[in-house]
Write an enzyme that holds these catalytic residues in place. Structure first.
Site, short mmCIF file in Angstrom:
data_model
loop_
_atom_site.label_atom_id
_atom_site.label_comp_id
_atom_site.label_asym_id
_atom_site.label_seq_id
_atom_site.Cartn_x
_atom_site.Cartn_y
_atom_site.Cartn_z
CG LEU C 44 -1.58 -0.77 0.88
CD1 LEU C 44 -2.93 -0.94 2.52
CD2 LEU C 44 -2.91 -0.04 0.07
CB ALA C 45 3.33 2.57 1.83
NE ARG C 338 -6.66 -5.61 16.08
CZ ARG C 338 -5.57 -5.53 14.31
NH1 ARG C 338 -4.96 -5.17 14.22
NH2 ARG C 338 -6.62 -5.40 13.70
CD GLU C 454 3.74 -4.05 9.03
OE1 GLU C 454 3.15 -4.33 8.01
OE2 GLU C 454 4.42 -5.03 9.76
CG LEU C 470 -5.63 -2.08 4.88
CD1 LEU C 470 -6.61 -1.67 5.01
CD2 LEU C 470 -4.74 -2.48 4.54
#
Lengths: 248, 302, 667
Positions: C44-45, C338, C454, C470
């Site tokens: 994505l990046a 999480r 990331e 995302l």
């Protein structure tokens, strides 16, 4: 479980290649197919042999990197999954398993079970996009309402992972399901309709140039597709192309 | 319209296959409708069939359609072979082990083979009938209509002169009327080009007779039609089997071909797909089966 | 004053990005054509950055190790993408998204970066919709939102369980457009091996062509690394098999600082490990926790009986089940963040209540959801006297409509039907918040070398919220880097093409070649994975969900030992100059073996608990994570000095001007 693997070995693109037998033991039903190949490869490396080259990456059925024609079917005997999601419990003790690369002129073998699928990328570069710059200065996302059915249908087409199982399963090595999934996705959305005619013509032209075969509507692609992309997309592309041929 | 796209592209080839294929389906229906006359018994059937055959050979619209049919067949065959050749080239190295039966029907994968068998059938079939009826210049018996006739009365339906208790030979005149002609009257009457009846004196075509295709057909499938000038076919059993098997091949070809044509033309959608597929399968079975019934029936009723 | 200059613009937080963009230097279109940019990674990046830079007019060279840019592991993200659109009108705003992200990150992220992220988040959705990304919609034709990861507002946009795939394909299509135009030159099956510095600036890379094995040189005026996270240091993770730290680590070795390597996200809902053969773990979407209840048996004897196969979960009476999340965190129940959910599962399993053969699994049970939905549906359908079977059927149908694809995936992998028996889940390494240190411009400590997605450390602090990865990847690539990089490239309009014949390229290529040869010449006895599995075990045991000083010290020595063994005993077949997946793996592992040690060092240094980093010495009486803001409200950026153990720690103090620091509480 004990298995007899028959694997296509080919040193490089110009090597002739042949099927080679590898017996393997102590395979557990909970292993994935690729984990079984990992074990084989570790054994080959320890023996000083060349491990079997195969493509794989995410191992959760979404990246589309894994391929393999297993026992006469793309992604093996199970449905709606990729090879990396195939588990050994689908096989029985003593089975012979044939493992071959995707076979198509447009997908030349690189080594062993690895093939070059860059033809798909070239088809995409010919029109698999909406020509909008990524400036973010577009209109608000909710400015164009899209009927849910169309959006869902577009989504279903867009789930294609570009693995090439359609080409591999097709008796003609046709790439119609792949191309039509992208054409359909964008033809179903108002954003994509603006360029729909050029898109379908350009993508089909490159598809033909790359040496894929012609669709004869056998439907094998739909059955073997891990994402169960519908044949309806091919009909839609036929329609779009016909329209484009007359209008433009 | 960009012409090159509609000729060269792989999709265009499919459009042509689909269009010609669907047209040939229509042709099958027309052909079948006529052939079914063969199932009518006796002289009535013979006449009906021969009239149909005559109509088919002489109606200008039918003529255009028949040329379209020839073109369609030729195009379907050539295009089919081109596609087949391309498809073969698209996979130069074959799989060592493959199980296509898991994902597709036999028919869909073997359209080229099925088509080739059908082509063989068509060629044979045309040699058996079409060639003899249309091309061959050899003597060809004409249809003799035997009628029970009232004394000098006209049949309101056909306009033929009728005569009671007398067998007469009727021929269709060029103007569509029937006339009694005695073909044995060699002094005045002459047969030219197989079916055209000329008056010797006037050198004018006075009538045209039917080629007796009905008798040819029944003789081909084993009937003793020597009285009409057709010797019995000793290989009738083989012919019947060949025709029936060919129709079986046609079932497979249509089983896939019919709905496939709609798919190729983009006419299939989620809503209509089930209808198209069902109609296609019914068509694929009914039409060839009816075709096949004819030789079997003729063979059994000899 | 630290050597680290974060270059955060002055001014009020909501004006910083806008004002900064207004003043930033630009490169005019004619000059952009003279400038080359290398982008490593096409997720994505990287994918969005490559596409945007090419659209702007730069000449882009993009690299990925996969056979197509469409396969980067962003594709596997399931749940969704956050954006402060406030379409549902439930009170969301840029500030709330900013605040939630800072808080969710346990106050270890930079305010200015996070605010910018929240600000551009809305643009991402507009952009993706314009590209034809088929997000989920409502019947009225407008976009649908869902609440995710326990957020109090519905700000998550999604495309069934395949949001990452759809977003990545969007970025890929934007790239394809530029590839077609020749503005991006795409290099697939290439792996970056080294960064080339000329006069202290990043000017190119050495990449290995994975098909021929040959090393190739590529030059550019700037290098952007978007190569993803390093979760595979644990061997077993939800990352793709090929995901690696090599590009990030090699720039680290060339001078880029590596920040907060110990921040690792362990995702609570993964399919448990079944045996030693396992090569990777599969994530089940977090959305399952919206309806599933997590439990283990209350009684030890029941747990033992289940592990030995004498009892089935359905045999355990309601009263004998311990719904430990609902017990410990009544306010959030099964929807705690999480890190909290993961640690609670580990706590129960460590105490001996784990439920599969390995003792490392807990149940995620849908039976009460099926019943609840069934009753609801019966009401809707006016079935007042519905039998339990009918109710079950109705409920099952509804659960199937919501989670059918996940249930099917679970069934395929485990061969157990989750409609009949509860799912088994266990936490697994999923995402790494740490990464290459970057300033506000996303530039590393090397001039002209940028790091996005990331692979950098910037936006998630010590814990990432669901549906934020995302968002960050696309924000960096579409909307941040393309602006900030111009400020740097404005100096390069007269530089001209960079020659790959420079001695710096010779030197870099030689060192890469020498290293490959060194590996090949070991000719030991064990395959690469043997060492990777050992490393993974050490990491999981000591640098996993719960970390102690003793364990971390042990980890450091153990990793050093594994590294030594690796360099003595690894066996790589074949040669360098050919397609050689074993060599590829060995090269990647060599970096993981160094990174692992640095992670342990960083974890050891940070003797507080925060987010994904839980130091057992630092917890409240109730066993909750205890932060130490006085001592650790900083970014730990490590400088490479030849050996991981010699790495030098630099601190970037985190200043909180807007958000007030507080202890997270989910009770």
């Amino acid at each position: 479980m004990k298995l007899n693997l028959k694997i296509w070995r080919q040193k490089g693109p110009n090597d002739k290649g042949s099927m080679v037998s590898y017996p393997i033991e102590n395979i557990d039903g909970d292993m994935s197919f690729l984990e079984m190949l990992d074990i084989l490869n570790d054994q080959l490396v320890e023996k000083g042999d060349d491990p079997v080259a195969f493509d794989h990456d995410c191992r959760e059925g979404i990246c589309g990197m894994c391929s393999l024609y297993i026992n006469g079917e793309a992604h093996g005997p199970d449905r709606g999954i990729t090879t990396c999601q195939l588990h050994m419990r689908k096989f029985n003790d003593g089975d012979t398993i044939y493992i071959e690369p995707w076979r198509a002129k447009a997908f030349p073998v690189i080594k062993d079970l690895m093939v070059d699928r860059s033809a798909f990328d070239r088809i995409m570069a010919a029109g698999g996009f909406v020509s909008v710059n990524t400036s973010g200065n577009t209109q608000d996302a909710n400015a164009i309402p899209i009927p849910k059915d169309d959006a869902d249908e577009a989504f279903n087409a867009a789930t294609c992972i570009g693995c090439g199982a359609c080409v591999a399963s097709c008796v003609n090595s046709s790439a119609m399901l792949f191309v039509s999934a992208k054409v359909s996705q964008l033809a179903l959305l108002p954003q994509g309709q603006i360029e729909a005619m050029d898109r379908v013509k350009n993508m089909v032209a490159v598809m033909d140039e790359e040496g894929f075969g012609n669709c004869s509507n056998t439907g094998a692609c739909e059955v073997e597709c891990p994402k169960e992309i519908s044949l309806e997309n091919i009909a839609r592309m036929n329609r779009e192309f016909l329209k484009a041929s007359f209008v433009k | 319209m960009s012409k090159s796209v509609l000729l060269k592209s792989s999709l265009a080839k499919k459009y042509w296959m689909a269009l010609t294929g669907l047209f040939l389906c229509l042709f099958l229906v027309g052909h079948l409708a006529g052939n079914l006359q063969l199932l009518k018994a006796g002289e009535e059937g013979r006449r009906a069939f021969n009239e149909y055959a005559y109509f088919m050979a002489h109606n200008p619209v039918v003529k255009i359609l028949s040329y379209l049919t020839y073109i369609s067949i030729i195009f379907h065959v050539i295009d089919g072979f081109l596609l087949f050749a391309q498809n073969r080239k698209a996979r130069p190295v074959k799989y060592a082990h493959t199980r296509p039966q898991e994902n597709s029907s036999f028919a869909s994968r073997n359209m080229a083979l099925l088509g080739t068998l059908i082509l063989v059938f068509i060629v044979t079939h045309m040699q058996n009938f079409w060639y003899k009826a249309k091309i061959s210049n050899g003597p060809f018996p004409l249809h003799t209509l035997v009628k029970e006739i009232d004394n000098q009365e006209y049949d309101p339906a056909t306009g033929a002169i009728v005569n009671k208790k007398q067998d007469v030979k009727l021929y269709l005149l060029t103007n569509g009327q029937y006339q009694m002609i005695d073909l044995e009257d060699k002094d005045n009457i002459e047969l030219r080009h197989n079916t055209e009846i000329y008056s010797k004196k006037l050198d004018v075509k006075v009538a045209e007779g039917y080629k007796d295709l009905h008798s040819l057909t029944t003789a081909f499938f084993g009937h003793d039609n020597s009285k009409y000038g057709f010797p019995k076919n000793d290989l009738a059993t083989v012919a019947v089997i060949f025709y029936v098997v060919s129709m079986l091949v046609l079932i497979f070809h249509l089983w896939h071909g019919f709905s496939s044509a709609f798919q190729s033309l983009g006419l299939r959608s989620k809503k209509y797909a089930p209808i198209i597929i069902t109609v296609g399968k019914i068509f694929a079975v009914v039409v060839p089966v009816l075709f096949a019934v004819i030789p079997v029936y003729l063979y059994l009723t000899k | 004053m630290s050597v680290l200059d974060s270059k955060i613009p002055a001014g009020p937080i909501e004006r910083k990005w806008t004002d900064y963009k207004n003043k930033i230097r630009l490169v005019n279109p004619a000059n952009k054509r003279k400038i080359d940019v290398i982008v490593v990674g096409t997720g994505l990046a990287g994918g969005s950055a490559a596409a945007t830079l090419a659209e702007l007019g730069y000449n882009v060279k993009a690299f990925c190790f996969q056979d197509s840019p469409r396969r980067a592991h962003s594709i596997a993200a399931q749940g969704g993408i956050n954006a402060a659109k406030n379409y549902p009108g439930d009170g969301d705003s840029v500030f709330r998204l900013f605040y939630d992200t800072i808080k969710g990150g346990d106050y270890r992220a930079r305010e200015a970066n996070v605010y910018r992220l929240a600000e551009v988040s809305a643009n991402i959705i507009d952009q993706c919709v314009a590209q034809g990304v088929p997000f989920a919609r409502e019947y009225g034709g407008l976009l649908d939102n869902r609440s995710f990861g326990g957020a109090q507002v519905s700000r998550t946009f999604y495309a069934k369980g395949q949001t990452g795939q759809q977003l990545l394909l969007g970025a890929y299509s934007a790239m394809s457009r530029q590839i077609g135009k020749g503005k991006i030159k795409m290099y697939t099956r290439y792996e970056m091996q080294d960064l080339v510095l000329v006069d202290g600036k990043a000017r190119g890379i050495i990449a290995r062509n994975l098909v021929t094995g040959k090393l190739e040189r590529f030059s550019a005026h700037a290098v952007v690394v978007g190569s993803g996270g390093y979760g595979n240091v644990f061997f077993l993770s939800t990352n793709a098999m090929g995901s690696n730290v090599t590009a990030a680590w090699r720039i680290h070795k060339k001078g880029a600082f590596f920040a907060n390597p110990c921040y690792t996200q362990i995702h609570p809902t993964c399919i448990p490990v079944t045996g030693d053969h396992q090569s990777k773990l599969t994530l089940m979407s977090e959305s399952l926790r919206n309806d599933g209840r997590i439990w283990v048996p209350k009684k030890m004897e029941d747990a033992i009986a289940i592990r030995e196969g004498r009892l089935k979960p359905t045999d355990i009476a309601e009263a004998d089940r311990d719904y430990y999340l609902e017990r410990r965190y009544p306010a959030f129940g099964n929807l705690v963040p999480r890190d909290v959910a993961s640690r609670a599962a580990k706590e129960r399993c460590d105490a001996g209540f784990g439920v599969n053969a390995t003792g490392e699994a807990v149940y995620l049970d849908f039976s009460s959801a099926i019943e609840r939905y069934g009753k609801e549906q019966a009401m809707i359908h006016h079935m007042t006297d519905a039998t339990p079977e009918q109710i079950y059927k109705l409920g099952r149908d509804l659960v199937e409509a919501k989670y059918g694809n996940l249930f099917q995936m679970y069934y395929k992998i485990t061969d157990e039907d989750p409609y009949v028996t509860p799912m088994k889940i266990y936490p697994a390494v999923h995402y790494t918040m740490g990464g290459v240190w970057v300033d506000y411009n996303l530039m590393t400590t090397i001039k002209g070398c940028y790091c996005i997605g990331e692979a950098n450390f910037s936006d998630h602090g010590a814990n990432r919220l669901g549906a934020s990865a995302l968002m960050q990847g696309l924000a960096d690539g579409y909307f941040v880097l393309p602006y900030t990089i111009a400020d740097y490239l404005a100096d390069d309009i007269k530089t001209g093409a960079i020659s790959t014949a420079l001695p710096e390229f010779d030197e870099a290529e030689k060192s890469v070649r020498d290293f490959s040869e060194r590996l090949m010449n070991i000719k030991g006895t064990k395959p690469v994975d043997y060492f990777h599995k050992r490393l993974g075990k050490a990491m999981w045991n000591y640098v996993g969900m719960g970390r102690t000083e003793e364990g971390l010290k042990k980890a450091i020595t153990e990793i050093q030992q594994i590294r030594q063994d690796f360099y003595n005993d690894v066996k790589i077949p074949g040669t360098i100059e050919e397609l050689n997946p074993e060599l590829d793996k060995a090269l990647r592992l060599s970096d993981f073996l160094e990174l692992g040690e640095l992670m342990a060092m960083d974890a050891l240094n940070r003797s507080e608990s925060c987010g994904g980093h839980f130091r057992e010495e630092s917890q409240t009486e109730k066993g909750e994570a205890l932060r130490d803001d006085d001592r650790f409200a900083y970014v730990a950026a490590w400088e490479y000095k030849g050996e991981p153990s010699q790495a030098v720690l630099h601190k970037e103090e985190l200043k909180f001007e807007v958000v007030k620091l507080a202890q997270r509480n989910y009770e």
